[in-house]
Design an enzyme around this catalytic site. Structure first.
Site, mmCIF file in Angstrom:
data_model
loop_
_atom_site.group_PDB
_atom_site.id
_atom_site.type_symbol
_atom_site.label_atom_id
_atom_site.label_comp_id
_atom_site.label_asym_id
_atom_site.label_seq_id
_atom_site.Cartn_x
_atom_site.Cartn_y
_atom_site.Cartn_z
ATOM 1 N N TYR A 51 17.522 42.719 60.271
ATOM 2 C CA TYR A 51 17.476 42.447 61.707
ATOM 3 C C TYR A 51 16.025 42.469 62.199
ATOM 4 C CZ TYR A 51 22.514 43.411 61.422
ATOM 5 O OH TYR A 51 23.844 43.404 61.088
ATOM 6 N N LEU A 200 33.624 41.860 69.539
ATOM 7 C CA LEU A 200 33.861 41.099 70.773
ATOM 8 C C LEU A 200 33.791 39.599 70.489
ATOM 9 C CD1 LEU A 200 31.619 43.281 73.136
ATOM 10 C CD2 LEU A 200 34.111 43.382 72.850
ATOM 11 N N ILE A 239 31.607 48.223 66.194
ATOM 12 C CA ILE A 239 30.171 48.384 66.496
ATOM 13 C C ILE A 239 29.669 47.261 67.420
ATOM 14 C CG2 ILE A 239 29.490 49.791 64.520
ATOM 15 C CD1 ILE A 239 28.787 47.151 63.024
ATOM 16 N N SER A 242 25.250 45.662 72.698
ATOM 17 C CA SER A 242 24.864 45.252 74.046
ATOM 18 C C SER A 242 23.519 45.873 74.368
ATOM 19 C CB SER A 242 25.890 45.686 75.095
ATOM 20 O OG SER A 242 25.430 45.276 76.377
ATOM 21 N N ARG A 247 27.478 47.570 80.312
ATOM 22 C CA ARG A 247 28.370 47.120 79.245
ATOM 23 C C ARG A 247 28.497 48.181 78.144
ATOM 24 N NH1 ARG A 247 26.404 40.854 78.328
ATOM 25 N NH2 ARG A 247 27.395 39.992 80.193
ATOM 26 N N ASN A 251 32.054 49.528 77.101
ATOM 27 C CA ASN A 251 32.519 49.486 75.708
ATOM 28 C C ASN A 251 32.850 50.899 75.206
ATOM 29 O OD1 ASN A 251 32.000 46.782 75.910
ATOM 30 N ND2 ASN A 251 30.118 46.806 74.685
HETATM 31 N N1 NAP Z 1 27.230 42.992 58.408
HETATM 32 C C1 NAP Z 1 27.008 41.815 58.956
HETATM 33 O O1 NAP Z 1 26.805 40.792 58.286
HETATM 34 C C2 NAP Z 1 27.018 41.708 60.459
HETATM 35 C C3 NAP Z 1 27.129 40.458 61.066
HETATM 36 C C4 NAP Z 1 27.148 40.406 62.450
HETATM 37 C C5 NAP Z 1 27.041 41.579 63.198
HETATM 38 N N2 NAP Z 1 26.904 42.783 62.572
HETATM 39 C C6 NAP Z 1 26.768 44.038 63.346
HETATM 40 O O2 NAP Z 1 27.777 44.100 64.334
HETATM 41 C C7 NAP Z 1 27.179 44.239 65.612
HETATM 42 C C8 NAP Z 1 28.013 43.589 66.685
HETATM 43 O O3 NAP Z 1 28.235 42.222 66.413
HETATM 44 P P1 NAP Z 1 27.599 41.045 67.295
HETATM 45 O O4 NAP Z 1 26.360 41.524 67.924
HETATM 46 O O5 NAP Z 1 27.546 39.866 66.400
HETATM 47 O O6 NAP Z 1 28.730 40.701 68.355
HETATM 48 P P2 NAP Z 1 29.611 41.520 69.410
HETATM 49 O O7 NAP Z 1 29.276 42.945 69.434
HETATM 50 O O8 NAP Z 1 31.007 41.082 69.179
HETATM 51 O O9 NAP Z 1 29.120 40.840 70.769
HETATM 52 C C9 NAP Z 1 27.813 41.022 71.237
HETATM 53 C C10 NAP Z 1 27.611 40.104 72.424
HETATM 54 O O10 NAP Z 1 28.531 40.443 73.456
HETATM 55 C C11 NAP Z 1 27.821 40.799 74.661
HETATM 56 N N3 NAP Z 1 28.547 41.939 75.211
HETATM 57 C C12 NAP Z 1 28.597 43.209 74.721
HETATM 58 N N4 NAP Z 1 29.405 43.976 75.469
HETATM 59 C C13 NAP Z 1 29.881 43.184 76.458
HETATM 60 C C14 NAP Z 1 30.761 43.414 77.547
HETATM 61 N N5 NAP Z 1 31.315 44.600 77.756
HETATM 62 N N6 NAP Z 1 31.026 42.367 78.374
HETATM 63 C C15 NAP Z 1 30.488 41.157 78.168
HETATM 64 N N7 NAP Z 1 29.649 40.879 77.131
HETATM 65 C C16 NAP Z 1 29.352 41.893 76.302
HETATM 66 C C17 NAP Z 1 26.419 41.112 74.227
HETATM 67 O O11 NAP Z 1 25.506 40.730 75.231
HETATM 68 P P3 NAP Z 1 24.374 41.730 75.803
HETATM 69 O O12 NAP Z 1 23.664 42.359 74.649
HETATM 70 O O13 NAP Z 1 23.501 40.780 76.578
HETATM 71 O O14 NAP Z 1 25.085 42.711 76.673
HETATM 72 C C18 NAP Z 1 26.240 40.194 73.016
HETATM 73 O O15 NAP Z 1 25.871 38.892 73.425
HETATM 74 C C19 NAP Z 1 25.806 43.605 65.418
HETATM 75 O O16 NAP Z 1 24.915 43.920 66.463
HETATM 76 C C20 NAP Z 1 25.431 44.144 64.079
HETATM 77 O O17 NAP Z 1 24.996 45.483 64.190
HETATM 78 C C21 NAP Z 1 26.919 42.865 61.216
#
Ligand code: NAP
Length: 283
Positions: A51, A200, A239, A242, A247, A251
């Protein structure tokens, strides 16, 4: 008297950090977001050497404060090694670099980010060496489908160990339920916990009107229902990422929501459970 063993995860809602650290002008807000999460009770943080080329780990390190030292045992820290680093020595070096960036002495879970070309036995030997030195508590994998996981478990047996892998971090969300068909039962059989990434749907579920309508009828937000739905599985953690304090709080509250059978049935109608094996969803 025996002391209680430390649980695998210190909280079931954790903070994701993917896409943090990419833009220096946002570093202050991102660091504050991590600090806020810790202040309101998050005890699980997910990051990776990938990252922002390590900058996300550095932000975590900046934000930890006392959690890096006197309160370290209260926290579950997760990071991941890139597959092309993951021979024995590369895994060890990558972990040492992650620890320096994160300013702490050990990681709770260290994962192979996805399946690569190095022999899995070599990665496992690296993990075991790190464990022996106390630099990691547990090791695991990420983005492993059922056949990859079975191959990993065979590699563990090849190096003479049983039940090493403690978690598999995979894409799991209402809109991505494929793993329920085969991977989740396999993980349960082998005692491997589910770390649900992108819970999400990378943010899409929070904006999904049909889900918002169901959630609002029960007094929740769409994001809260999406997260509480993952936590209906007793050995799963979620996990969400945000950088917004409101948020992060919204969450976090999902961790106290117990979804009723009625709402679970409504969700099954909107997001159908899988009826056959499907390729693992990967971001
Ligand atoms: N192992 C892997 O290959 C892998 C792949 C992908 C992700 N991950 C891990 O999983 C974590 C989460 O996945 P992700 O970041 O892809 O997606 P996510 O957590 O499903 O969604 C994050 C997005 O949703 C927004 N958000 C968060 N809470 C919200 C709420 N209550 N209302 C509206 N929008 C909201 C965030 O925006 P804002 O930040 O602007 O609030 C961001 O754009 C990553 O950060 C990473 O640590 C791991």
């Amino acid at each position: 008297m025996q002391s209680n063993p430390t649980p695998l995860f210190q909280s079931r809602i954790g903070l994701g950090t993917w896409l943090m650290g990419e833009d220096p002008s946002k570093a202050k807000q991102e660091t504050k977001a991590i600090e806020h999460a810790l202040a309101i009770g998050y005890r699980l943080i997910d990051t990776a050497e990938m990252y922002a080329d390590g900058t996300a780990e550095s932000l975590v390190g900046h934000a930890l404060g006392a959690f890096a030292t006197s309160r370290r045992e209260e926290l579950t820290l997760v990071s991941k090694v890139l597959p092309h680093h993951a021979d024995k020595n590369g895994t060890i070096k990558a972990c040492e670099a992650s620890l320096r960036r994160m300013r702490c002495d050990y990681l709770d879970h260290y994962l192979l980010h996805w399946q690569g070309s190095h022999a899995e036995e070599s990665t496992i030997e690296g993990f075991l060496s790190l464990q022996e030195r106390g630099l990691i508590r547990h090791f695991g994998v990420s983005n492993f489908n059922q056949s990859a996981l079975l191959s990993w478990l065979k590699a563990e047996r090849n190096v003479g160990m049983q039940s090493g892998c403690r978690s598999n971090q995979v894409y799991y969300a209402l809109n991505e339920r494929g793993i329920e068909f085969d991977l989740v039962p396999t993980m349960a059989k082998h005692g491997i916990a589910l770390m649900a990434y992108s819970p999400l749907g990378t943010g899409n579920l929070a904006k999904y009107s049909a889900l918002s309508a169901i959630a609002a009828a029960h007094g929740y937000t769409a994001a809260q229902v999406a997260l509480a739905w993952i936590l209906r599985k007793p050995d799963a953690v979620a996990i969400p990422k945000s950088v917004h304090e409101n948020r992060i709080e919204e969450n976090w509250q999902a961790g106290s929501i117990q979804l009723s059978e009625a709402i679970l049935t409504e969700l099954d109608a909107l997001f159908k459970p899988p009826t056959r094996a499907t390729p693992l969803a990967i971001i």
